[in-house]
Design an enzyme around this catalytic site. Structure first.
Site, PDB file in Angstrom:
ATOM      1  N   LYS A 190      -3.342  -0.307 -24.596  1.00  0.00           N
ATOM      2  CA  LYS A 190      -3.832  -0.482 -25.977  1.00  0.00           C
ATOM      3  C   LYS A 190      -2.605  -0.510 -26.903  1.00  0.00           C
ATOM      4  O   LYS A 190      -1.808  -1.436 -26.792  1.00  0.00           O
ATOM      5  CB  LYS A 190      -4.834   0.630 -26.299  1.00  0.00           C
ATOM      6  CG  LYS A 190      -6.063   0.576 -25.371  1.00  0.00           C
ATOM      7  CD  LYS A 190      -7.125   1.574 -25.739  1.00  0.00           C
ATOM      8  CE  LYS A 190      -8.376   1.415 -24.901  1.00  0.00           C
ATOM      9  NZ  LYS A 190      -8.446   2.289 -23.723  1.00  0.00           N
ATOM     10  N   GLU A 208      -0.385   4.948  -0.449  1.00  0.00           N
ATOM     11  CA  GLU A 208      -1.126   6.193  -0.710  1.00  0.00           C
ATOM     12  C   GLU A 208      -0.194   7.393  -0.613  1.00  0.00           C
ATOM     13  O   GLU A 208       0.644   7.471   0.279  1.00  0.00           O
ATOM     14  CB  GLU A 208      -2.269   6.348   0.294  1.00  0.00           C
ATOM     15  CG  GLU A 208      -3.411   5.397  -0.014  1.00  0.00           C
ATOM     16  CD  GLU A 208      -4.618   5.602   0.884  1.00  0.00           C
ATOM     17  OE1 GLU A 208      -4.645   6.571   1.655  1.00  0.00           O
ATOM     18  OE2 GLU A 208      -5.537   4.782   0.799  1.00  0.00           O
ATOM     19  N   ARG A 252      -2.995  -3.210 -17.750  1.00  0.00           N
ATOM     20  CA  ARG A 252      -4.226  -2.440 -17.616  1.00  0.00           C
ATOM     21  C   ARG A 252      -3.982  -1.326 -16.618  1.00  0.00           C
ATOM     22  O   ARG A 252      -3.783  -1.570 -15.429  1.00  0.00           O
ATOM     23  CB  ARG A 252      -5.363  -3.336 -17.118  1.00  0.00           C
ATOM     24  CG  ARG A 252      -5.744  -4.447 -18.079  1.00  0.00           C
ATOM     25  CD  ARG A 252      -6.216  -3.902 -19.401  1.00  0.00           C
ATOM     26  NE  ARG A 252      -7.456  -3.205 -19.269  1.00  0.00           N
ATOM     27  CZ  ARG A 252      -8.663  -3.738 -19.532  1.00  0.00           C
ATOM     28  NH1 ARG A 252      -8.747  -4.962 -19.982  1.00  0.00           N
ATOM     29  NH2 ARG A 252      -9.764  -3.043 -19.360  1.00  0.00           N
ATOM     30  N   TYR A 308       0.861  -1.208   0.000  1.00  0.00           N
ATOM     31  CA  TYR A 308       0.000   0.000   0.000  1.00  0.00           C
ATOM     32  C   TYR A 308       0.877   1.230   0.000  1.00  0.00           C
ATOM     33  O   TYR A 308       1.861   1.280   0.727  1.00  0.00           O
ATOM     34  CB  TYR A 308      -0.898   0.017   1.246  1.00  0.00           C
ATOM     35  CG  TYR A 308      -2.362  -0.041   0.886  1.00  0.00           C
ATOM     36  CD1 TYR A 308      -2.960   1.032   0.228  1.00  0.00           C
ATOM     37  CD2 TYR A 308      -3.131  -1.151   1.172  1.00  0.00           C
ATOM     38  CE1 TYR A 308      -4.294   0.984  -0.135  1.00  0.00           C
ATOM     39  CE2 TYR A 308      -4.469  -1.205   0.813  1.00  0.00           C
ATOM     40  CZ  TYR A 308      -5.040  -0.136   0.161  1.00  0.00           C
ATOM     41  OH  TYR A 308      -6.349  -0.190  -0.197  1.00  0.00           O
ATOM     42  N   ASP A 348      -7.558  12.839 -25.007  1.00  0.00           N
ATOM     43  CA  ASP A 348      -7.651  11.447 -24.556  1.00  0.00           C
ATOM     44  C   ASP A 348      -7.044  10.598 -25.671  1.00  0.00           C
ATOM     45  O   ASP A 348      -7.687  10.341 -26.690  1.00  0.00           O
ATOM     46  CB  ASP A 348      -9.120  11.094 -24.320  1.00  0.00           C
ATOM     47  CG  ASP A 348      -9.312   9.647 -23.863  1.00  0.00           C
ATOM     48  OD1 ASP A 348      -8.388   8.838 -24.067  1.00  0.00           O
ATOM     49  OD2 ASP A 348     -10.387   9.335 -23.333  1.00  0.00           O
ATOM     50  N   THR A 364      -4.860   5.363 -21.434  1.00  0.00           N
ATOM     51  CA  THR A 364      -4.670   4.050 -20.827  1.00  0.00           C
ATOM     52  C   THR A 364      -3.286   3.566 -21.270  1.00  0.00           C
ATOM     53  O   THR A 364      -2.670   4.134 -22.174  1.00  0.00           O
ATOM     54  CB  THR A 364      -5.752   3.054 -21.278  1.00  0.00           C
ATOM     55  OG1 THR A 364      -5.855   3.102 -22.697  1.00  0.00           O
ATOM     56  CG2 THR A 364      -7.091   3.380 -20.657  1.00  0.00           C
TER      57      THR A 364
HETATM   58  N1  DSN Z   1     -12.614   0.037 -23.579  1.00  0.00           N
HETATM   59  C1  DSN Z   1     -12.373   1.157 -24.415  1.00  0.00           C
HETATM   60  C2  DSN Z   1     -12.331   0.776 -25.855  1.00  0.00           C
HETATM   61  O1  DSN Z   1     -12.524  -0.374 -26.176  1.00  0.00           O
HETATM   62  O2  DSN Z   1     -12.102   1.629 -26.682  1.00  0.00           O
HETATM   63  C3  DSN Z   1     -13.427   2.139 -24.174  1.00  0.00           C
HETATM   64  O3  DSN Z   1     -13.573   2.377 -22.823  1.00  0.00           O
END
Ligand code: DSN
Length: 423
Positions: A231, A58, A237, A56, A202, A228
């Site tokens: 991808k 924080e 993740r 942990y 984004d 994120t």
């Molecule tokens: N999960 C994302 C995507 O597939 O583009 C959207 O939140």
């Protein structure tokens, strides 16, 4: 067998071990075209599964609310420094649990409830958290939405400017989840400046392309950048927020203590590993190959009479409007999944159908590129997609089954990190 192997899990919990093995085999046997997915490296897998999950922490490095941060602090600092170096950003926060919490932190940093936000409409390629009504961002703030042009499927920058000057949003989002074309960050920045709004980019889908030089960067144009990490960036993740130095304190305070508790230190370490991988010379070639594959697949689909939103792609993503094929998105996606081609049904701009059964399919090439597929394979892939979409319209399960076998045979030559057939 799963790589690394799972001996303790097999002994202790064969049910879960069996399902993980089955999932790994599934990822080996399918052409994975979900635009937001990828295959991470063995090193990222190891960091994700490490003892860091026990900790942990924080707070931020040097300012924690728990003791024992001798190793976590340098891990998080490495992740932050690598993020700044890969993207050329002045500030990075690597603690957001995933994309939606990262985007919520942007609202927390810059808006008060009821303030106006301008974002791309969800069915036009935007994200839920850019102010769509069913999201907290659409009900706690006042959303205004821009669209793409019906004529060419591209973002209507004249409409963005008109709405920004009329509605005076505090925050403007660019980027989204189903945008096949290059995002014009300088044009968005100029509109945001004129309207006195914060510009948030984004870049969740295209972060790896930006890191690899295959898409222009929002750095120097957007005030804040969310992404994120799993991808095209090919990490675990998780998510990150980058910003100018001016907004660093507001972003950090919004993430913790504003929205989150302890960061997921195993994820932070894996993000650091992925960022190191993205800084290596080979990553530029990977990013360019993702785009080359998407362009080749788009061209092959067009040849087969598929209607692509915007007529093609500049990045990793293709959006197919199946209306002219007479098969809705959901039955087509389900038949393709049975045939070994994994993707998702997706709304297309101005879709007359409902979101649970829309008119389109979304495709991305990040995962197949990691696996080593190149342009030469794309005509065959388009042929399989065409055959199975046609079969879906005729309940022709024999074609679906035959395609699944052909795909399994082709993919046997393309290993994946995370699983290998028993020797
Ligand atoms: N999960 C994302 C995507 O597939 O583009 C959207 O939140």
């Amino acid at each position: 067998m799963h790589q690394p192997p799972l001996p303790h899990l097999h002994d202790q919990d064969p049910a879960i071990a069996g399902l993980i093995e089955a999932e790994a085999r599934r990822q080996f046997e399918k052409i994975r075209l979900i635009a937001s997915e990828n295959y991470v490296s063995p090193a990222v897998l190891e960091a994700t599964g490490s003892v860091l999950t026990n900790k942990y922490s924080e707070g931020y490095a040097g300012r924690r609310y728990y003791e024992g941060q001798q190793n976590v602090d340098p891990i998080e600092l490495l992740a932050v420094e690598r993020a700044k170096a890969v993207f050329g950003a002045e500030h990075a926060n690597v603690q957001p649990y995933s994309g939606s919490p990262a985007n919520l932190a942007v609202y927390m940093a810059f808006l008060r409830p009821g303030d106006t936000v301008l974002g791309l409409s969800l069915p036009m390629g935007g994200h839920l958290t850019h102010g769509w009504p069913v999201s907290a961002t659409g009900s706690w703030f006042t959303p205004v939405r821009y669209e793409v042009r019906a004529a060419d499927g591209r973002v209507d920058m004249d409409q963005v400017r008109d709405l920004a000057l009329k509605e005076r949003p505090k925050l403007i989002w660019c980027g989204g989840t189903a945008i096949p074309r290059t995002i014009d960050f300088p044009a968005f920045a100029e509109i945001a400046r004129e309207a006195g709004a914060v510009l948030a980019a984004d870049v969740a889908h295209i972060a790896g392309l930006i890191a690899g030089g295959a898409h222009p960067s929002p750095v120097g144009h957007a005030d804040v950048i969310t992404t994120t990490t799993h991808k095209t960036l090919r990490g675990p993740r998780g998510a990150m927020i980058m910003s100018t130095a001016e907004h660093a304190a507001a972003i950090d305070k919004a993430v913790f203590p504003g929205l989150q508790g302890g960061p997921h230190d195993h994820t932070t370490a894996a993000i650091a590993v992925a960022l190191d991988e993205a800084s290596r010379p080979g990553f530029g070639g990977y990013a360019r190959q993702i785009v080359a594959n998407a362009r080749a697949l788009a061209a092959a689909l067009l040849e087969r009479g598929f209607d692509l939103v915007s007529g093609g792609t500049d990045n990793h993503l293709i959006l197919i409007d199946l209306t002219n094929k007479g098969v809705p998105g959901k039955p087509a996606a389900k038949a393709l999944d049975r045939a070994g081609v994994e993707l998702n049904h997706n709304a297309v701009p101005f879709d007359p159908r409902r979101p649970f059964d829309p008119s389109g399919l979304r495709i991305g090439t990040a995962a197949i590129t990691t696996r080593g597929l190149t342009e030469e394979r794309m005509p065959q892939l388009a042929e399989w997609i065409d055959a199975v979409v046609t079969a879906a319209g005729k309940q022709d399960e024999a074609t679906v089954t035959r395609t699944a076998a052909e795909i399994r045979e082709m993919l046997a030559a393309y290993p994946i990190p995370g699983w290998a057939p028993a020797p």
